[in-house]
Enzyme design. Structure first.
Site, PDB file in Angstrom:
ATOM      1  N   ASP A 224     -37.480  30.104  10.020  1.00 60.56           N
ATOM      2  CA  ASP A 224     -38.587  29.167   9.933  1.00 60.56           C
ATOM      3  C   ASP A 224     -38.041  27.754   9.765  1.00 60.56           C
ATOM      4  O   ASP A 224     -36.958  27.436  10.271  1.00 60.56           O
ATOM      5  CB  ASP A 224     -39.489  29.562   8.752  1.00 60.56           C
ATOM      6  CG  ASP A 224     -40.960  29.329   9.052  1.00 60.56           C
ATOM      7  OD1 ASP A 224     -41.346  28.140   9.127  1.00 60.56           O
ATOM      8  OD2 ASP A 224     -41.706  30.299   9.222  1.00 60.56           O
ATOM      9  N   HIS A 286     -43.711  24.823   6.170  1.00 55.58           N
ATOM     10  CA  HIS A 286     -44.129  26.117   6.695  1.00 55.58           C
ATOM     11  C   HIS A 286     -43.268  27.258   6.164  1.00 55.58           C
ATOM     12  O   HIS A 286     -43.776  28.312   5.746  1.00 55.58           O
ATOM     13  CB  HIS A 286     -44.061  26.051   8.228  1.00 55.58           C
ATOM     14  CG  HIS A 286     -44.679  27.200   8.947  1.00 55.58           C
ATOM     15  ND1 HIS A 286     -43.961  28.309   9.323  1.00 55.58           N
ATOM     16  CD2 HIS A 286     -45.939  27.420   9.389  1.00 55.58           C
ATOM     17  CE1 HIS A 286     -44.748  29.153   9.971  1.00 55.58           C
ATOM     18  NE2 HIS A 286     -45.962  28.639  10.022  1.00 55.58           N
ATOM     19  N   SER A 477     -49.044  33.233  11.372  1.00 47.66           N
ATOM     20  CA  SER A 477     -47.853  32.920  10.578  1.00 47.66           C
ATOM     21  C   SER A 477     -47.956  33.483   9.175  1.00 47.66           C
ATOM     22  O   SER A 477     -46.944  33.755   8.532  1.00 47.66           O
ATOM     23  CB  SER A 477     -47.656  31.404  10.477  1.00 47.66           C
ATOM     24  OG  SER A 477     -46.903  30.902  11.529  1.00 47.66           O
TER      25      SER A 477
END
Length: 867
Positions: A224, A286, A477
């Site tokens: 990520d 994220h 996600s």
């Protein structure tokens, strides 16, 4: 490969009991509750359709914009010269084999650049190893996706290139239970929905925590944006790596390095790469949010992860405006324990690899080979399906083989409004809560609500990292790490292979509810997967001994060849059980086999997840067994195999599988794959020419030999027997139906001929035209030249291609000239690897085909038909 669209809305941090909602850069505010003293309600993104790197609330539809590509991934074909150089460099000790491989690949691509005008001024990215022998090529100027695809296709047509594909940018895909004391747990409906007595359509994590909260030996790699310092994560992290090779994308002053910290991925005029289509935006954090869903600690602070006692390995593959295919593929390989040139070896390889990222396009060879490598190392690759409300089969890497693709569901169990989905032809893998803030709220309106987002760890920084905090996001996600977390819980109790782990997660998933009209879209097994992930069910019986734990309950296996799966987790050693190795772990399972014929028996544990021990016995009671063979291989080697065990038709045998106590670090229990094969024919022994091809013929039920158990390999094959072989090959081993009354194609094949149906089928499909227009010659022996014609015509039928006249050079074999009527078919057989002739360069077209050579021809033909 178009980009994913940027997110449309944002939600606030969980900085205290107050919640506020900001929509579309402040155009709409929903009444916030009063904040506690000193708390903040600064908004962070809730992303329904977010690129990997974006947290902006400005809409940008890059799905219709042509992507910009600045590089290609090229793999050159190996040559004897390159292989020799590689061995010399590695043997010298001055360079690792991986580094030598990368150097040689780079040299080969430089030669390619010099010889290809279309690559003028392109450069080899020396510091961007993917780990599969390919090389990243930076173009002098960025080009459109269509131009990149065309250039890659042009390079792939070269004889010295194995494959070439654009190095696209990919983006993030966000958008009696034990209850922990973490204060925000009541807002984590995705873990345990207090609105439903049994957790409703959540992951149902608290039901699993009564069995396990995870084990620190289990590592989940999060590929990520990296990770930020957070009190809920710092104690759960093992050493990771920053795999982002482009300094501009990395935004940390360099390319690849050992620090996977997230420096921020905000985009403005200064940070934006030249090939980035995304508008200005704040940093997304994220990777921190994804990591928290998996493993945030249960420490009485903030939130809880699904598997709070496992460890996270941050592998940074995304930076400013996403990440490249080459960097992500390298990250997958490294996370699973692979070697990447210039990168230290991963000391703690992951058993679960989470990728909450993707973009439209096919799964290229770079991605697929990386995924296949990870699976070969025992790592489950979990991938978000994507957030464009489109078929997931059109989004990579979610459409790769050997991955578990995750769709997103909302609080009511409906398919999330943004989630990509499966189809009947390409069904999804499994579903998990990913949030759906635009599903109907408690007030029966379509007002966005934080009650429907996914709460996890976050950061307060708008650009560079600020203070640790908590926030809501939504998207596939968030669904993918929910599945990764449950997978980690299962692996904390049982060492399963990726295939067995996937099967277990699917088998124990919750069924989808029926959604009322106007409340959303009802999931199906095709569209959303096997069901909604259920942590409690997934770990429920892992402490229960397997059914075949004891000798008397041995699992029945049968057939000339086959395989079964099982487990030794929670298995025991019963009194009187034979101990055939001093390192036996005492967690054994039994299988019972009655030999269907007389022959030599081979059994293997290849594909199991632990260091196996294996033995074969004859006898009827546990204290009266005679051992016929045993094997442990070397300590730490998973596969045990026993071969050439003599068996007699109708006799009962027992197979014992245990685990090694020393195993070089491998656990002594786990999932079992047991494969066996009893030599089909007494006159075709292992080690003889074409043994495997003859066995394949029998496994496919194309030929089961003679009634006495022989194959007669040297006997010639008649045209009618050949017809039966081709028919069974095309019909999965079934025999052709008998002919009935009516006119026959050939006068010499009456309805009473046992092969009449196969011969008629052969003629109907133009595989044969007969020896004359009216006769087939059923008893005549097939010649090698005729066999070439049959093989070509069958290939065209199977591939749904026309049968046409073939060109002929007359140079493939010295005894087949251009004037030969079947020259084209013979040369086609040679070009497709079905025949190579004899050492003298002759084909011997008039020679008769034996049953042994027929087996070889059909096996090689099957290879040409593989997808």
């Amino acid at each position: 490969m178009p980009k994913l669209r940027a997110p449309q809305f944002s939600l606030p941090t969980l900085a205290g009991p107050a919640l506020a909602l900001v929509l579309a850069a402040g155009t709409l505010t929903v009444g916030a509750t009063p904040a506690s003293a000193g708390t903040s309600t600064r908004s962070v993104p809730l992303q329904a359709e977010a690129p990997l790197t974006t947290t902006t609330s400005v809409a940008v539809d890059t799905d219709e914009a042509e992507p910009i590509v600045s590089g290609l991934i090229v793999k050159m074909k190996a040559t004897d010269h390159r292989s020799r150089d590689l061995r010399i460099r590695a043997a010298a000790g001055s360079i690792t084999a991986a580094a030598a491989e990368q150097d040689l690949a780079g040299d080969a691509v430089r030669t390619l650049i010099d010889s290809a005008p279309e690559l003028a001024d392109a450069e080899v990215a020396d510091d961007t190893s993917v780990g599969d022998g390919s090389t990243v090529l930076h173009l002098a100027e960025s080009v459109s996706g269509a131009e990149a695809e065309a250039l890659a296709a042009e390079l792939a047509d070269r004889a010295d290139v194995e494959w070439a594909e654009p190095d696209y940018r990919l983006f993030a895909t966000d958008v009696a239970p034990i209850i922990p004391h973490d204060p925000y747990f009541d807002r984590q409906w995705s873990l345990w929905d207090t609105a439903g007595t049994h957790g409703r359509y959540s992951v149902r994590a608290p039901q699993a925590w009564g069995v396990t909260t995870g084990d620190k030996s289990v590592v989940v790699a999060v590929l990520d944006t990296g990770i930020t310092s957070h009190p809920e994560l710092n104690g759960r992290v093992v050493a990771g790596y920053d795999m982002v090779s482009d300094p501009k994308t990395a935004n940390d002053g360099n390319g690849r390095d050992s620090n996977p910290a997230d420096p921020g991925d905000w985009i403005n005029a200064r940070t934006r790469p030249s090939d980035c289509p995304v508008p200005d935006m704040k940093s997304s954090w994220h990777g921190t949010h994804v990591a928290g869903i998996i493993a945030a600690e249960q420490n009485g602070v903030g939130v809880s992860g699904i598997a709070p006692a496992v460890r996270i390995q941050p592998v940074r593959v995304l930076g400013v405006c996403g990440g490249s295919v080459s960097d992500i593929a390298a990250g997958i390989r490294w996370a699973a324990g692979g070697t990447i040139a210039g990168v230290p070896k991963n000391a703690t390889p992951a058993k679960v690899v989470n990728l909450s990222l993707g973009g439209p396009g096919a799964c290229g060879k770079t991605f697929q080979s990386a995924v296949d490598f990870a699976r070969s190392q025992g790592a489950l690759v979990v991938i978000a399906a994507g957030n464009d409300s489109q078929p997931a089969r059109n989004y990579s890497p979610a459409n790769c083989k050997n991955v578990l693709t995750v769709t997103s569901t909302g609080r009511k169990g409906q398919r999330a409004s943004y989630s990509n989905y499966g189809t009947a032809a390409a069904p999804a893998g499994i579903a998990a809560p990913g949030g759906d803030t635009f599903s109907r709220g408690s007030d029966s309106t379509n007002t966005p609500s934080t009650d429907y987002g996914i709460a996890s760890t976050y950061n307060s920084g708008k650009t560079t990292p600020g203070t640790p905090t908590y926030g809501y996001l939504q998207g596939t996600s968030m669904a993918a790490p929910a599945v990764s977390g449950v997978a980690a819980l299962v692996l904390s109790k049982a060492n399963l292979t990726p295939a067995d782990l996937t099967a277990r997660l699917k088998r124990t998933a919750q069924p989808f509810p029926t959604i009322s009209r106007g409340e959303g879209t009802t999931c199906t097994i095709a569209s959303c997967g096997a069901g909604i992930i259920d942590a409690g069910a997934a770990v429920a019986d892992l402490d229960t001994a397997p059914a075949n734990d004891n000798f008397a309950a041995a699992a029945q296996v049968s057939g000339q060849a086959g395989s079964v799966t099982g487990r030794t987790t929670a298995a025991t050693q019963e009194p009187g059980e034979p101990v055939f190795a001093t390192n036996a772990g005492g967690a054994s399972v039994w299988y019972r086999y009655v030999a269907p014929s007389t022959g030599k028996f081979t059994v293997s544990t290849a594909g199991s997840s632990f260091d196996t021990l294996l033995a074969v016995y004859r006898g009827e009671t546990i204290d009266g067994l005679a051992r016929l063979g045993a094997n442990n291989n070397a300590p730490g080697v998973v596969t045990s195999e026993i071969s050439a065990v003599p068996m007699t038709k109708g006799t009962t045998y027992y197979i014992l599988v245990d685990g090694s106590r020393v195993g070089a670090g491998l656990p002594a229990v786990g999932s079992v794959k047991l494969s066996w094969r009893l030599q089909f024919f007494s006159d075709v022994a292992p080690g003889t020419p074409f043994f495997n091809e003859v066995e394949w013929l029998a496994v496919q039920k194309i030929s089961l030999g003679n009634p006495d158990g022989t194959f007669s390999p040297a006997a010639t094959i008649s045209r009618q027997a050949m017809a039966a072989f081709f028919y069974r090959m095309n019909h999965h081993g079934d025999d052709a139906p008998a002919c009935t009354g009516g006119k026959r194609k050939f006068t010499d094949v009456p309805a009473t001929n046992q092969f009449c149906g196969a011969i008629e089928w052969l003629a109907e499909n133009k595989i044969t035209t007969g020896v004359t227009p009216k006769t087939f010659g059923p008893g005549q022996t097939v010649t090698r030249e005729a066999m070439s014609a049959f093989l070509y015509r069958y290939h065209q039928l199977a591939k749904d291609l026309p049968i046409a006249a073939l060109p002929c050079s007359g140079k493939a074999f010295v005894d087949v000239k251009k004037t030969h009527p079947l020259c084209g078919e013979i040369e086609w057989s040679a070009a497709n690897g079905i025949t190579s002739g004899n050492p003298a360069g002759k084909f011997l077209p008039a020679d008769k085909v034996t049953r042994l050579s027929m087996a070889a021809f059909l096996y090689r033909l099957s290879i040409t038909l593989a997808p």
